[in-house]
Design a protein around this motif. Structure first.
Motif, PDB file in Angstrom:
ATOM      1  N   ALA A  97      52.707  -0.311  51.730  1.00  0.00           N
ATOM      2  CA  ALA A  97      52.065  -1.334  52.539  1.00  0.00           C
ATOM      3  C   ALA A  97      50.857  -1.894  51.804  1.00  0.00           C
ATOM      4  O   ALA A  97      50.223  -1.198  51.011  1.00  0.00           O
ATOM      5  CB  ALA A  97      51.637  -0.757  53.893  1.00  0.00           C
ATOM      6  N   ALA A  98      50.537  -3.153  52.080  1.00  0.00           N
ATOM      7  CA  ALA A  98      49.396  -3.804  51.450  1.00  0.00           C
ATOM      8  C   ALA A  98      48.712  -4.713  52.450  1.00  0.00           C
ATOM      9  O   ALA A  98      49.349  -5.283  53.333  1.00  0.00           O
ATOM     10  CB  ALA A  98      49.832  -4.600  50.224  1.00  0.00           C
ATOM     11  N   THR A  99      47.407  -4.848  52.294  1.00  0.00           N
ATOM     12  CA  THR A  99      46.661  -5.767  53.142  1.00  0.00           C
ATOM     13  C   THR A  99      45.453  -6.303  52.387  1.00  0.00           C
ATOM     14  O   THR A  99      44.853  -5.605  51.568  1.00  0.00           O
ATOM     15  CB  THR A  99      46.225  -5.084  54.460  1.00  0.00           C
ATOM     16  OG1 THR A  99      45.851  -6.075  55.421  1.00  0.00           O
ATOM     17  CG2 THR A  99      45.066  -4.121  54.248  1.00  0.00           C
ATOM     18  N   LEU A 100      45.118  -7.558  52.652  1.00  0.00           N
ATOM     19  CA  LEU A 100      43.978  -8.194  52.008  1.00  0.00           C
ATOM     20  C   LEU A 100      42.689  -7.574  52.525  1.00  0.00           C
ATOM     21  O   LEU A 100      42.509  -7.403  53.730  1.00  0.00           O
ATOM     22  CB  LEU A 100      43.995  -9.695  52.299  1.00  0.00           C
ATOM     23  CG  LEU A 100      42.901 -10.547  51.662  1.00  0.00           C
ATOM     24  CD1 LEU A 100      43.085 -10.597  50.147  1.00  0.00           C
ATOM     25  CD2 LEU A 100      42.931 -11.954  52.240  1.00  0.00           C
ATOM     26  N   VAL A 101      41.785  -7.258  51.617  1.00  0.00           N
ATOM     27  CA  VAL A 101      40.508  -6.669  51.983  1.00  0.00           C
ATOM     28  C   VAL A 101      39.384  -7.353  51.219  1.00  0.00           C
ATOM     29  O   VAL A 101      39.589  -7.884  50.126  1.00  0.00           O
ATOM     30  CB  VAL A 101      40.463  -5.153  51.725  1.00  0.00           C
ATOM     31  CG1 VAL A 101      41.404  -4.416  52.660  1.00  0.00           C
ATOM     32  CG2 VAL A 101      40.798  -4.848  50.271  1.00  0.00           C
ATOM     33  N   THR A 102      38.198  -7.351  51.810  1.00  0.00           N
ATOM     34  CA  THR A 102      37.031  -7.956  51.183  1.00  0.00           C
ATOM     35  C   THR A 102      36.109  -6.916  50.567  1.00  0.00           C
ATOM     36  O   THR A 102      35.207  -7.265  49.810  1.00  0.00           O
ATOM     37  CB  THR A 102      36.237  -8.794  52.190  1.00  0.00           C
ATOM     38  OG1 THR A 102      35.855  -7.987  53.306  1.00  0.00           O
ATOM     39  CG2 THR A 102      37.063  -9.968  52.685  1.00  0.00           C
ATOM     40  N   TRP A 103      36.321  -5.656  50.897  1.00  0.00           N
ATOM     41  CA  TRP A 103      35.548  -4.566  50.336  1.00  0.00           C
ATOM     42  C   TRP A 103      36.478  -3.605  49.615  1.00  0.00           C
ATOM     43  O   TRP A 103      37.664  -3.514  49.938  1.00  0.00           O
ATOM     44  CB  TRP A 103      34.767  -3.817  51.422  1.00  0.00           C
ATOM     45  CG  TRP A 103      33.713  -4.640  52.083  1.00  0.00           C
ATOM     46  CD1 TRP A 103      33.835  -5.381  53.215  1.00  0.00           C
ATOM     47  CD2 TRP A 103      32.363  -4.813  51.625  1.00  0.00           C
ATOM     48  NE1 TRP A 103      32.644  -6.009  53.507  1.00  0.00           N
ATOM     49  CE2 TRP A 103      31.727  -5.679  52.551  1.00  0.00           C
ATOM     50  CE3 TRP A 103      31.644  -4.326  50.540  1.00  0.00           C
ATOM     51  CZ2 TRP A 103      30.390  -6.055  52.413  1.00  0.00           C
ATOM     52  CZ3 TRP A 103      30.310  -4.705  50.399  1.00  0.00           C
ATOM     53  CH2 TRP A 103      29.703  -5.553  51.331  1.00  0.00           C
ATOM     54  N   ASP A 104      35.922  -2.897  48.673  1.00  0.00           N
ATOM     55  CA  ASP A 104      36.702  -1.966  47.874  1.00  0.00           C
ATOM     56  C   ASP A 104      36.826  -0.643  48.622  1.00  0.00           C
ATOM     57  O   ASP A 104      36.226   0.366  48.245  1.00  0.00           O
ATOM     58  CB  ASP A 104      36.054  -1.769  46.502  1.00  0.00           C
ATOM     59  CG  ASP A 104      36.972  -1.067  45.519  1.00  0.00           C
ATOM     60  OD1 ASP A 104      36.455  -0.375  44.621  1.00  0.00           O
ATOM     61  OD2 ASP A 104      38.201  -1.208  45.645  1.00  0.00           O
ATOM     62  N   VAL A 105      37.611  -0.679  49.677  1.00  0.00           N
ATOM     63  CA  VAL A 105      37.771   0.483  50.537  1.00  0.00           C
ATOM     64  C   VAL A 105      39.238   0.837  50.663  1.00  0.00           C
ATOM     65  O   VAL A 105      40.125   0.019  50.426  1.00  0.00           O
ATOM     66  CB  VAL A 105      37.189   0.241  51.947  1.00  0.00           C
ATOM     67  CG1 VAL A 105      35.683   0.019  51.870  1.00  0.00           C
ATOM     68  CG2 VAL A 105      37.870  -0.950  52.610  1.00  0.00           C
TER      69      VAL A 105
END
Length: 126
Positions: A97-105
């Protein structure tokens, strides 16, 4: 279209190793958090491992920590799950699974993932 395609699942004996791959089309893993989940027959889906968008941070379920390793290639096109010392309890369908993130978490909750692969079956015999 965004597509994630898992591969590498097969029948393996306990104590053996497998490396699962998750190939991405329509996105780059460089801006996406990636997770591996699994669902065994009759059981709920569970997080196995996750990696932050940069690859700097990882998470492992207690049941696989020390045996499994999640990684990405340098281009961000493929994610991997190296599975060593496999146990019968690891038998399950494995999903990338993948999802767009704005932080490196790392993201460990399934509902936060926007894109899922079709799954690949791993069967570990004793």
């Amino acid at each position: 279209q965004v597509q994630l395609v898992e591969s590498g699942g097969e029948l393996v004996q306990a104590g053996g190793s497998l490396k699962l791959s998750c190939a991405a089309s329509g996105l780059t893993f460089m801006r996406y958090a990636v997770g591996w989940f699994r669902q065994a027959p009759g059981k709920e889906r569970e997080i196995v491992a996750a990696i932050s968008r940069s690859g700097a941070s990882t998470y492992y379920a207690d049941s696989v920590r020390g045996r499994f390793t999640i990684s990405k290639d340098g281009a961000g096109n493929t994610a991997f799950l190296q599975m060593n010392d496999l146990k019968p309890e690891d038998t399950a369908d494995y999903y990338c699974a993948a999802t767009l993130v704005t932080w490196d978490v790392v993201i460990t909750t399934g509902h936060e993932y926007d894109y899922w692969g079709q799954g690949t079956q791993v069967t570990v015999s004793s």
